[in-house]
Write an enzyme that holds these catalytic residues in place. Sequence first.
Site, PDB file in Angstrom:
ATOM      1  N   GLY A 187       0.672  -1.247   0.071  1.00 50.09           N
ATOM      2  CA  GLY A 187       0.126   0.030   0.035  1.00 50.09           C
ATOM      3  C   GLY A 187       1.226   1.271   0.151  1.00 50.09           C
ATOM      4  O   GLY A 187       0.227   2.559  -0.738  1.00 50.09           O
ATOM      5  N   ASP A 211      10.041  -6.006  -4.281  1.00 52.71           N
ATOM      6  CA  ASP A 211       9.069  -6.909  -3.943  1.00 52.71           C
ATOM      7  C   ASP A 211       8.744  -7.941  -4.305  1.00 52.71           C
ATOM      8  O   ASP A 211       9.497  -8.747  -4.914  1.00 52.71           O
ATOM      9  CB  ASP A 211       7.804  -5.975  -4.075  1.00 52.71           C
ATOM     10  CG  ASP A 211       6.510  -7.014  -3.243  1.00 52.71           C
ATOM     11  OD1 ASP A 211       6.484  -7.281  -2.472  1.00 52.71           O
ATOM     12  OD2 ASP A 211       6.128  -5.621  -1.839  1.00 52.71           O
ATOM     13  N   LEU A 265      12.750 -11.415   0.788  1.00 48.49           N
ATOM     14  CA  LEU A 265      13.824 -11.149   1.037  1.00 48.49           C
ATOM     15  C   LEU A 265      14.724 -12.191   2.295  1.00 48.49           C
ATOM     16  O   LEU A 265      15.405 -11.821   3.151  1.00 48.49           O
ATOM     17  CB  LEU A 265      13.157  -9.804   2.283  1.00 48.49           C
ATOM     18  CG  LEU A 265      12.639  -8.603   1.398  1.00 48.49           C
ATOM     19  CD1 LEU A 265      11.656  -8.108   2.978  1.00 48.49           C
ATOM     20  CD2 LEU A 265      13.566  -8.057   1.087  1.00 48.49           C
ATOM     21  N   GLY A 299      10.003  -3.406   2.557  1.00 43.80           N
ATOM     22  CA  GLY A 299       9.500  -5.047   2.381  1.00 43.80           C
ATOM     23  C   GLY A 299       9.371  -5.841   3.768  1.00 43.80           C
ATOM     24  O   GLY A 299       9.656  -5.209   4.914  1.00 43.80           O
ATOM     25  N   GLY A 300       8.619  -7.238   3.711  1.00 45.11           N
ATOM     26  CA  GLY A 300       8.053  -7.320   4.311  1.00 45.11           C
ATOM     27  C   GLY A 300       6.131  -6.898   5.374  1.00 45.11           C
ATOM     28  O   GLY A 300       5.585  -6.607   4.333  1.00 45.11           O
ATOM     29  N   HIS A 355       3.593   0.719  15.929  1.00 44.93           N
ATOM     30  CA  HIS A 355       3.085  -0.114  16.817  1.00 44.93           C
ATOM     31  C   HIS A 355       4.569  -1.290  17.213  1.00 44.93           C
ATOM     32  O   HIS A 355       4.527  -2.072  18.086  1.00 44.93           O
ATOM     33  CB  HIS A 355       3.043  -1.152  15.823  1.00 44.93           C
ATOM     34  CG  HIS A 355       1.445  -0.490  15.231  1.00 44.93           C
ATOM     35  ND1 HIS A 355       0.142  -0.548  15.691  1.00 44.93           N
ATOM     36  CD2 HIS A 355       1.271  -0.434  14.174  1.00 44.93           C
ATOM     37  CE1 HIS A 355      -0.848  -0.098  15.993  1.00 44.93           C
ATOM     38  NE2 HIS A 355      -0.526  -0.493  14.307  1.00 44.93           N
ATOM     39  N   TYR A 383       4.258  -8.124  15.113  1.00 47.50           N
ATOM     40  CA  TYR A 383       4.541  -7.091  13.912  1.00 47.50           C
ATOM     41  C   TYR A 383       5.524  -5.838  14.421  1.00 47.50           C
ATOM     42  O   TYR A 383       6.455  -5.602  14.160  1.00 47.50           O
ATOM     43  CB  TYR A 383       3.143  -6.448  13.374  1.00 47.50           C
ATOM     44  CG  TYR A 383       3.504  -5.547  12.696  1.00 47.50           C
ATOM     45  CD1 TYR A 383       4.300  -5.410  11.338  1.00 47.50           C
ATOM     46  CD2 TYR A 383       3.167  -4.438  12.833  1.00 47.50           C
ATOM     47  CE1 TYR A 383       4.469  -3.920  10.713  1.00 47.50           C
ATOM     48  CE2 TYR A 383       3.353  -3.041  11.886  1.00 47.50           C
ATOM     49  CZ  TYR A 383       4.376  -3.128  10.784  1.00 47.50           C
ATOM     50  OH  TYR A 383       3.705  -1.937  10.424  1.00 47.50           O
ATOM     51  N   LYS A 433       9.273  -4.744  14.319  1.00 45.32           N
ATOM     52  CA  LYS A 433       9.914  -3.698  13.979  1.00 45.32           C
ATOM     53  C   LYS A 433      10.988  -2.497  14.594  1.00 45.32           C
ATOM     54  O   LYS A 433      12.132  -1.795  14.317  1.00 45.32           O
ATOM     55  CB  LYS A 433       8.638  -2.455  14.032  1.00 45.32           C
ATOM     56  CG  LYS A 433       7.595  -2.604  12.873  1.00 45.32           C
ATOM     57  CD  LYS A 433       8.427  -2.726  11.422  1.00 45.32           C
ATOM     58  CE  LYS A 433       7.531  -2.472   9.917  1.00 45.32           C
ATOM     59  NZ  LYS A 433       8.417  -2.560   9.270  1.00 45.32           N
ATOM     60  N   ARG A 479      -8.388   8.273  15.990  1.00 46.92           N
ATOM     61  CA  ARG A 479      -6.674   7.471  16.312  1.00 46.92           C
ATOM     62  C   ARG A 479      -5.453   8.027  15.345  1.00 46.92           C
ATOM     63  O   ARG A 479      -4.999   8.269  15.685  1.00 46.92           O
ATOM     64  CB  ARG A 479      -6.609   5.985  16.720  1.00 46.92           C
ATOM     65  CG  ARG A 479      -4.655   5.431  16.330  1.00 46.92           C
ATOM     66  CD  ARG A 479      -4.764   3.874  17.178  1.00 46.92           C
ATOM     67  NE  ARG A 479      -3.287   3.404  16.616  1.00 46.92           N
ATOM     68  CZ  ARG A 479      -3.725   2.729  15.638  1.00 46.92           C
ATOM     69  NH1 ARG A 479      -4.144   3.044  14.432  1.00 46.92           N
ATOM     70  NH2 ARG A 479      -2.403   2.670  15.259  1.00 46.92           N
TER      71      ARG A 479
HETATM   72  C1  15L Z   1       0.744  -0.127  10.405  1.00 43.45           C
HETATM   73  O1  15L Z   1       2.141  -0.182  10.635  1.00 43.45           O
HETATM   74  C2  15L Z   1       0.485  -0.560   9.712  1.00 43.45           C
HETATM   75  O2  15L Z   1       1.469  -0.908   8.676  1.00 43.45           O
HETATM   76  C3  15L Z   1      -0.036   0.360   8.845  1.00 43.45           C
HETATM   77  O3  15L Z   1      -1.219  -0.974   7.994  1.00 43.45           O
HETATM   78  C4  15L Z   1      -1.376   0.441   9.530  1.00 43.45           C
HETATM   79  O4  15L Z   1      -2.369  -0.472  10.377  1.00 43.45           O
HETATM   80  C5  15L Z   1      -0.835   1.921  10.667  1.00 43.45           C
HETATM   81  O5  15L Z   1      -0.156   0.864  11.250  1.00 43.45           O
HETATM   82  C6  15L Z   1      -2.170   2.199  11.492  1.00 43.45           C
HETATM   83  O6  15L Z   1      -1.221   2.166  12.717  1.00 43.45           O
HETATM   84  O7  15L Z   1      -2.794   2.421  11.466  1.00 43.45           O
END
Ligand code: 15L
Length: 279
Positions: free
Chosen positions: A21, A41, A59, A79-80, A120, A143, A147, A181
């Site tokens: 995206g 990709d 990857l 990527g990922g 996140h 996830y 990060k 949010r």
């Molecule tokens: C992210 O890290 C995601 O890649 C994205 O899809 C959204 O969920 C975004 O955070 C978010 O917190 O809105």
Amino acid sequence: MTEKKSGSRMQRVLMTGAAGGVGTVLRKLLKDVYPDLGLSDVAVPKALGRGEKFVAADLADMAAVERIVKGVDGIVHLGGASVEKPWDMIHRANIVGCYNLFEAARRHGVKRIVFASSNHAMGFYHRRRRVGTEALVRPDSRYGVSKAFGEALGALYADKYGLGVLCIRIGNFADKPVDVRRLSIWISPGDLVQLIRIGLEHPELRYEVVYGASDNARSWWDNAAAFRLGYKPTGRAEEHLKHALAGQAKLPIDPIADMFQGGPFCSDEFVGDPETRGG
Ligand code: 15L
């Protein structure tokens, strides 16, 4: 950022995650800045333009990653997996894949990496807290942990091997904030391009973590590190308040999500008493 302040423009830039995206929007915007932009990709992007250079790579396959990285000056690593997934998927794409990317970059003399980190990594901070980049990581998902791992890897490759690394904790990348949010964490495409350019071109960059957020009145983050590097966001979430409230009205009630910055990533799989959790 002006050309004078930014130093020399990167010649060969690679963007991973080109079919995702964020990648789909960014690859068009970055092509204007870096005409020799290479794309990669695991999946072939839809509607690949004529002038776009794409090479597929998994990857998790080091040999494939070395092939895409060879001859490149800078990398924008999107990527990922981009949301929560089972551990084996996160491990493969975001842990092994991220390691392969940094290590291949080191082997091939890449100068800069912009790592797409995420809000996140810090999702379990309460919404009443204002957090900067010195606070402990507080991931809200596997996830988010991946990060935080990528940020740590970036620090290692900067400090030990001298790569220039910018980790951008991206909030929510979209044309407009889509719910309440996101009024706090939204980043416009133009503002993300600005941060990426800082990561690739700022002459003094060694290792930095910044928040990928526009000029949002409800922000939960202290983005002093980004401002120090010359970031001047132009997006203002409040200008899209009506749009965000309309989106919010369609969401289910989720008190745990509403308590923490990471939203539904926090309530997903959550067990126990939320009053005793988070930072
Ligand atoms: C992210 O890290 C995601 O890649 C994205 O899809 C959204 O969920 C975004 O955070 C978010 O917190 O809105």
